[in-house]
Design a protein around this motif. Structure first.
Motif, mmCIF file in Angstrom:
data_model
loop_
_atom_site.group_PDB
_atom_site.id
_atom_site.type_symbol
_atom_site.label_atom_id
_atom_site.label_comp_id
_atom_site.label_asym_id
_atom_site.label_seq_id
_atom_site.Cartn_x
_atom_site.Cartn_y
_atom_site.Cartn_z
ATOM 1 N N VAL B 113 41.424 52.897 42.211
ATOM 2 C CA VAL B 113 42.822 52.702 42.600
ATOM 3 C C VAL B 113 43.625 52.300 41.375
ATOM 4 N N GLN B 115 48.040 52.117 39.920
ATOM 5 C CA GLN B 115 49.448 52.218 40.333
ATOM 6 C C GLN B 115 50.173 53.149 39.363
ATOM 7 N N SER B 126 53.515 54.014 43.446
ATOM 8 C CA SER B 126 52.576 53.986 44.561
ATOM 9 C C SER B 126 51.153 53.851 44.056
ATOM 10 N N SER B 127 50.287 53.491 44.987
ATOM 11 C CA SER B 127 48.863 53.440 44.678
ATOM 12 C C SER B 127 48.316 54.855 44.653
ATOM 13 N N VAL B 128 47.547 55.126 43.620
ATOM 14 C CA VAL B 128 46.891 56.421 43.530
ATOM 15 C C VAL B 128 45.400 56.179 43.686
ATOM 16 N N ILE B 129 44.813 56.844 44.672
ATOM 17 C CA ILE B 129 43.377 56.678 44.897
ATOM 18 C C ILE B 129 42.680 57.917 44.367
ATOM 19 N N ASN B 200 43.671 47.390 55.785
ATOM 20 C CA ASN B 200 43.604 48.499 54.843
ATOM 21 C C ASN B 200 42.224 48.618 54.233
ATOM 22 N N VAL B 204 44.470 48.787 49.980
ATOM 23 C CA VAL B 204 45.540 49.763 49.803
ATOM 24 C C VAL B 204 45.969 50.226 51.179
ATOM 25 N N ASN B 205 47.266 50.278 51.379
ATOM 26 C CA ASN B 205 47.772 50.837 52.615
ATOM 27 C C ASN B 205 47.712 52.359 52.502
ATOM 28 N N LEU B 206 46.817 52.972 53.263
ATOM 29 C CA LEU B 206 46.567 54.406 53.079
ATOM 30 C C LEU B 206 47.775 55.255 53.448
ATOM 31 N N GLU B 208 50.587 54.639 52.472
ATOM 32 C CA GLU B 208 51.471 54.577 51.315
ATOM 33 C C GLU B 208 50.766 55.058 50.054
ATOM 34 N N ALA B 209 49.626 55.732 50.198
ATOM 35 C CA ALA B 209 48.832 56.061 49.022
ATOM 36 C C ALA B 209 48.835 57.563 48.743
#
Lengths: 243, 404
Positions: B113, B115, B126-129, B200, B204-206, B208-209
């Motif tokens: 993860v 940002q 946003s969070s990038v997974i 989550n 991470v809120n998925l 918002e990912a």
């Protein structure tokens, strides 16, 4: 020969410490036999109430010996003393000492609670006792709804409900007018005639006529101790018949 | 020995009724303390239930590999500080490959993860997974138009969470749109269905990912950190966890800088933190309980003083100290138990009120009922004992001399 029920030897009671120390009772020796009606008289503050409290196990002597039914009281546990108060001793006070929040019948039944008597039987016994004092119609009144004389009769009913052998009365007529006093004294006389031992503290010299024995205390010491032998109720049943 | 329980209870009821308002206020004092504890316990119970629901939802065949930095201390405080040291992970793509090569593992998804600023129609941070498509299967995530996501993450394709899609393009229907991260262009090939879960995955809120391929992550992140490897098996999770442990340990030359978790232990850090919080909050609430208890003691001391004469009379007619003590102790107990019952009701209402604004459902278990009940009894005994003892100890002659 009737049995000695109370025996007191060299009894002293001290109040306060240091400068404030007073000796309420000094070196009191006393033997009371079963069936006596003893009146304890004397001026205010002479120690007669203190003596009665000690006899009634409400207070303890500072030193000296007290035998109740030939048992040394000093060696009886507090719990056992409570049981003796419940079973052997009935106490009547000058100011009645009824519990204000309880009805008349509950007040009379109070000693039976601590004997573990069930509610129904308790109230039945109390009701019977109140009937003896013509107070049946007042059973569910509160103490403060009764006259002083009635309250004292309720208190007497309470002292008798547990069928004790000794009745202790501390100025039972002290708060009553002469008519109510007379009624109360007649009740006590009747109780005495049924064979109870009564020890009564009083100011009123006129009342000594009811007694079989008059003890006068001055300054914590027994001054005179007069037996009025002819009145000793040796056989209450026969005496009642004679009357 | 007779305790005369029935008489004491009716005496106490009479006495409490005679002083209605003062009894009520004392009961209220206790109830506030009990209520706060019941609220805290029922809310933490609710959160714990959400966690256990999630365990059930994801099944117990989930296995997680995490890096560890701390020594063998496994207490909750080291867990709390652990999360701060994720700056460099001990897990590598080689580990992912080793795990994948095991026959027993079915789905393997590394997670990295980071940002980033994403440039679409709108800009968003946003969070990038960075992961593999197995991630979607492991956590049961689906595309909103039922597309197959198995081949979604490749060279320059990405998947968006539904809310991120709206933030970037004001729409959930964004397949085919392009966005730019660090100068590199990516195409959206899938949008996830909205996720209802309040908890989550990997913090991470998925919704918002953004999801991208782990192989491409060096484009946006020079040194990608694999914070976790999630995997699923069809076989006994504990046995497979053991195999995974061996495989990764081989890569790490037996250095114990990772841990393999399966089943409920995956969630134990969260549960531990929750328990710690609930204990801390309960201690704070306990203070109000002590205050309530002092109220009980205060009122009982007043009652004993007021009824000194009655105590004397009772003793004169044959009550002994123990019976007087029990009488007043029962009165204190009735106060505190009533406080406990009222507090339980208040606490449940309070928790329900909180639940109106949060996804947490208040959770009342028999344990909480028992706790509330035993707390109130304990308060009654602890704070009723001293007044009762004072009542019992009085000499009858002194009580009878007492005038109000």
């Amino acid at each position: 020969m009737t049995a000695t029920i109370i025996e007191i030897r060299g009894l002293n009671k001290r109040f306060g410490v240091g400068d404030a120390e007073t000796l309420a009772l000094r070196d009191v020796n006393l033997k009371i036999k079963s069936g006596e009606f003893v009146m304890v008289t004397g001026p205010s503050g002479c120690g007669k109430t203190t003596l009665l409290n000690i006899i009634g196990l409400l207070d303890r002597a500072t030193y000296g010996e007290y035998y109740l039914d030939n048992h040394p009281v000093a060696r009886i546990s507090k719990r056992k003393q409570a049981r003796l108060r419940n079973e052997k001793i009935g106490t009547i006070f000058q100011n009645f000492n009824l519990i204000q929040g309880m009805t008349v019948i509950e007040n009379v039944a109070l000693p039976l609670i601590y004997r573990g008597v069930g509610k129904t039987k308790r109230l039945k016994t109390a009701s019977r006792m109140l009937g003896r004092f013509q107070l049946n119609e007042r059973e569910y009144y509160l103490p403060n709804q009764l006259s002083g004389g009635q309250q004292q009769r309720v208190a007497i009913a309470r002292s008798l409900v547990g069928n004790p052998s000794i009745i202790l009365a501390d100025e039972p007529t002290g708060n009553l007018d002469s008519r109510a006093s007379h009624i109360v004294m007649e009740e006590l006389r009747e109780i005495h005639e049924q064979g109870n031992t009564i020890i009564m503290v009083t100011h009123n010299a006129n009342l000594t006529a009811y007694a079989t024995r008059v003890i006068n205390i001055i300054d914590g010491h027994i001054d005179t101790d007069i037996n009025i032998n002819k009145r000793v109720a040796k056989n209450p049943a026969r005496q009642r018949r004679r009357r | 020995m007779k305790f005369l329980l029935k008489n004491h209870i009716s005496d106490a009821a009479q006495s409490l009724k005679a002083n209605r308002s003062r009894s009520f206020l004392t009961v209220l004092g206790i109830s506030i303390g009990v209520a706060s504890i019941v609220t805290i316990l029922s809310l933490t119970g609710g959160v714990k239930r959400i966690i256990s629901d999630q365990i059930q939802q994801y099944g117990d065949d989930l296995i997680v590999v995490r890096p560890t930095y701390t020594n063998h201390a496994k207490d909750i405080f080291s867990h709390l500080t652990d999360s701060m040291s994720f700056a460099s992970s001990s897990l590598t793509l080689q580990d992912v490959a080793s795990v994948k090569s095991l026959d027993e593992t079915m789905l393997v998804a590394p997670v990295s993860v980071s940002q980033h600023e994403l440039l679409g129609d709108n800009d968003a941070v946003s969070s990038v997974i960075a992961t593999t498509p197995d991630f979607f299967n492991i956590f049961g995530l689906t595309a909103r138009d039922d597309d197959d996501l198995n081949s979604s993450l490749s060279q320059n394709t990405i998947v968006l969470g539904s809310r991120l899609s709206v933030r970037l393009f004001d729409s959930v229907d964004t397949i085919g749109k392009k966005l730019i991260i660090k100068g590199e262009s990516f195409m959206v090939v899938g949008v996830l269905s909205p996720i209802a879960d309040p908890i989550n995955i990997n913090n991470v809120n998925l919704d918002e990912a953004m999801f991208m391929s782990i192989e491409k992550s060096p484009i946006v992140d020079k040194t990608p950190q694999i914070q976790q490897i999630n995997l699923r098996t069809r076989q006994d999770p504990a046995t497979v966890a053991n195999l995974v442990d061996q495989a990764v340990a081989k890569n790490h030359k037996n250095a114990k800088d990772f841990e393999v978790l399966s089943g409920e232990s995956i969630y134990s850090p969260a549960e531990n933190i929750l328990s710690l919080m609930s204990i801390t909050l309960s201690i704070v609430a306990g203070i109000s309980l002590v205050v309530g208890g002092i109220g009980v003691m205060n009122i009982m001391l007043v009652t004993v003083a007021e009824r000194t004469r009655e105590i004397g009379i009772r003793k004169a007619v044959g009550a002994w100290g123990g019976q007087i003590m029990v009488q007043f102790l029962i009165e204190a107990l009735i106060l505190s138990i009533m406080g406990g019952v009222l507090g339980f009701v208040f606490g449940y209402l309070g928790a329900s009120a909180v639940a109106l604004f949060t996804p947490i459902l208040p959770f009342i278990s028999l344990d909480i009922v028992k706790t509330a009940f035993s707390i109130s009894i304990a308060v009654g005994v602890v704070f009723g004992l001293y007044p009762a003892f004072r009542a019992a100890r009085k000499k009858p002659v002194d009580c009878l001399k007492y005038y109000r």
